[in-house]
Design a protein around this motif. Sequence first.
Motif, short mmCIF file in Angstrom:
data_model
loop_
_atom_site.label_atom_id
_atom_site.label_comp_id
_atom_site.label_asym_id
_atom_site.label_seq_id
_atom_site.Cartn_x
_atom_site.Cartn_y
_atom_site.Cartn_z
N ASN A 34 2.93 -6.95 4.74
CA ASN A 34 3.20 -5.55 5.05
C ASN A 34 1.97 -5.00 5.78
OD1 ASN A 34 3.03 -2.64 4.68
ND2 ASN A 34 4.67 -2.81 3.16
N TYR A 73 0.97 -2.12 6.65
CA TYR A 73 0.30 -0.95 6.05
C TYR A 73 -0.57 -1.36 4.87
CZ TYR A 73 3.58 1.69 8.91
OH TYR A 73 4.29 2.19 9.96
N TYR A 74 -0.06 -2.30 4.06
CA TYR A 74 -0.86 -2.79 2.93
C TYR A 74 -2.09 -3.54 3.43
CZ TYR A 74 3.13 -1.65 -0.10
OH TYR A 74 4.12 -1.02 -0.77
N ASP A 105 -3.75 -2.81 5.91
CA ASP A 105 -4.74 -1.77 6.23
C ASP A 105 -5.42 -1.21 4.98
OD1 ASP A 105 -4.37 -1.99 8.93
OD2 ASP A 105 -2.97 -0.31 9.09
N LEU A 106 -4.91 -1.57 3.81
CA LEU A 106 -5.62 -1.22 2.56
C LEU A 106 -6.52 -2.38 2.15
CD1 LEU A 106 -2.67 0.30 0.47
CD2 LEU A 106 -4.46 1.54 1.70
N PHE A 119 -6.24 6.08 2.64
CA PHE A 119 -5.71 5.16 1.62
C PHE A 119 -4.28 5.53 1.23
CE2 PHE A 119 -4.79 3.04 -2.20
CZ PHE A 119 -5.63 1.95 -2.30
N HIS A 143 -2.20 7.43 2.76
CA HIS A 143 -1.31 7.35 3.92
C HIS A 143 -0.76 5.92 4.08
CE1 HIS A 143 0.29 8.56 7.83
NE2 HIS A 143 -0.16 7.43 8.32
N HIS A 144 -1.66 4.94 4.13
CA HIS A 144 -1.22 3.55 4.29
C HIS A 144 -0.37 3.09 3.11
CE1 HIS A 144 -3.34 3.01 7.95
NE2 HIS A 144 -4.54 3.04 7.43
N ALA A 145 -0.75 3.50 1.92
CA ALA A 145 0.01 3.06 0.73
C ALA A 145 1.45 3.58 0.79
CB ALA A 145 -0.69 3.53 -0.55
N LYS A 174 3.11 4.65 3.50
CA LYS A 174 3.78 4.01 4.63
C LYS A 174 4.24 2.59 4.24
CE LYS A 174 3.81 5.47 8.51
NZ LYS A 174 4.86 6.30 9.18
N GLY A 175 3.39 1.89 3.51
CA GLY A 175 3.76 0.54 3.06
C GLY A 175 4.91 0.56 2.06
N VAL A 212 8.38 0.77 3.58
CA VAL A 212 8.93 -0.40 4.30
C VAL A 212 10.05 -1.08 3.49
CG1 VAL A 212 8.39 -2.71 5.17
CG2 VAL A 212 6.81 -0.82 5.59
#
Lengths: 298, 298
Positions: free
Chosen positions: A209, A211-212, A214-215, B288, B290-292, B294-295, B298
């Motif tokens: 994923n 987005y993950y 990016d974490l 953090f 935001h990405h979480a 967004k993920g 999915v």
Amino acid sequence: MKVHLVGGGAIGLLCSYYLARAGKNISLLTRTAEQAEAIKEKGITVIHKEKEQSVSLHAMPLDEWGDQSSDCLILAVKSHQITSVLEIIRNNRINFDHILFLSNGMGHIPVIYELQTDFKAAVGVVEHGAVRKSLTSVNHTGAGRIRWSPINFSKKELDPLWKNTSSIGFPVKAETDWIDMLQTKLIINVCINPLTAILKVKNGVLLENSYYKDLVRPLFNEAMRILNRNDYDEMWSLLAQVCEKTASNQSSMLTDLLKGIPTEIDSITGYLIKEARKNNVPHPYITFVHHAVKGLEV
Amino acid sequence: MKVHLVGGGAIGLLCSYYLARAGKNISLLTRTAEQAEAIKEKGITVIHKEKEQSVSLHAMPLDEWGDQSSDCLILAVKSHQITSVLEIIRNNRINFDHILFLSNGMGHIPVIYELQTDFKAAVGVVEHGAVRKSLTSVNHTGAGRIRWSPINFSKKELDPLWKNTSSIGFPVKAETDWIDMLQTKLIINVCINPLTAILKVKNGVLLENSYYKDLVRPLFNEAMRILNRNDYDEMWSLLAQVCEKTASNQSSMLTDLLKGIPTEIDSITGYLIKEARKNNVPHPYITFVHHAVKGLEV
């Protein structure tokens, strides 16, 4: 060689099973009398690739263990349980030559430093996937290996412990740089464990994923900076390999949270936060996952 | 006064119901023909404090609406749906005097700026808790109020819209500073919505669990810094009040995630991240969450 292993969790059962099958004289020390009784009766069963195999071995509750001696003591307990286990060992006058710590994280390093003058200490990291199914059985979900390293003795001294283990599917690798070994495991743990626990996903999803991912990346960068490492590319590709190999595994931290038992967060992110403060390295992502997991534990 | 309201979600149903009960000539525009049919047949039912009350009103699917005129158009749709709704309104040659945007976040502000030359535009924030139960019914879980503010006209012009609403339990407050009003709501949203969605908790838990509070505070501080606000104490105590008042509510973002529909994350954290970049303000916690989220979408 007389071996005692403390800890009846997934890793404790797995290691006891393979050491017993490799012909070691091993006793398993459990927290509860119930588990010791069950193991004395049924032995330990390991399920691997849909095949079940059992071995019988001696077991007893940790607090009934007294006045004995051991050639090698293996501690397969959580980092936060080490102090109380060592207390019992001291109170019951257990003698041992070597002690091997298999806990995750680096929270137990200060304890080991204290011990060093008294004992021959070693640390190890477990690269197996294992989930305990019952008091006496464990699902060996991912075949890996044990890496270990002595801190204050020659690694040859523990050769007898590992004899015959590789040939039965339980490979062991001795390392010379124990700090590097623990740090490597710590970096992988800090990237995989808290995020999988917070997001409730299997290990593989983290890098699939975007987005993950990016974490994961900033968590990774913070850990690398805190530990003052510069092998970014090698470490990142190792992390990617671990995520891929254990893609369908549920991390131990997520498992602990879902079971409602304490996680190893303090010895992973807690350790890194202390180090970051000492060296004044920014660590917002590590702080975020630390507080989130601590909150989820409540 | 002829009022058209676009949006058959929880807020759309709630506002339509109260405006109809206050005697407005209101038509509800829905996305699906199915919902319009159901409303024409059964009216709208609001459940509040275990009491059910219904009102009948006109409804039709948005894309069948054509060549009509409206004194006031209310958009109770998600921020990311505004552009496509305005497109339909333009294509169908709908005339209107005033347009009121009730979307969360500030993602729609650029759209409003574009519109300003053509129309009399206003923005509003909804401080009610509401969960849609069916196509025609909504659970009014938290009684609050509507705050609204005109952008380019005198607020007296919309007095007829709000006549009689307060006396039936639907209070409305006109504000003069629309930017301050939206920012205030945005700060509350950025603190409550993403964290409740990621941690899967009710609003009240955020400040009760001390570890979660340690996540809310830096999120709050980043948002305040990005928006260049200095009323830290007032805003924090407002946030605490909202958490307390809506303690047992499930946030709209958590509701959307659990339903598997897109959240409003882009108009909340997405907007703040853009602003932070413009003004070079650090924002790791907002990034953090935001990405979480967004993920998780999915």
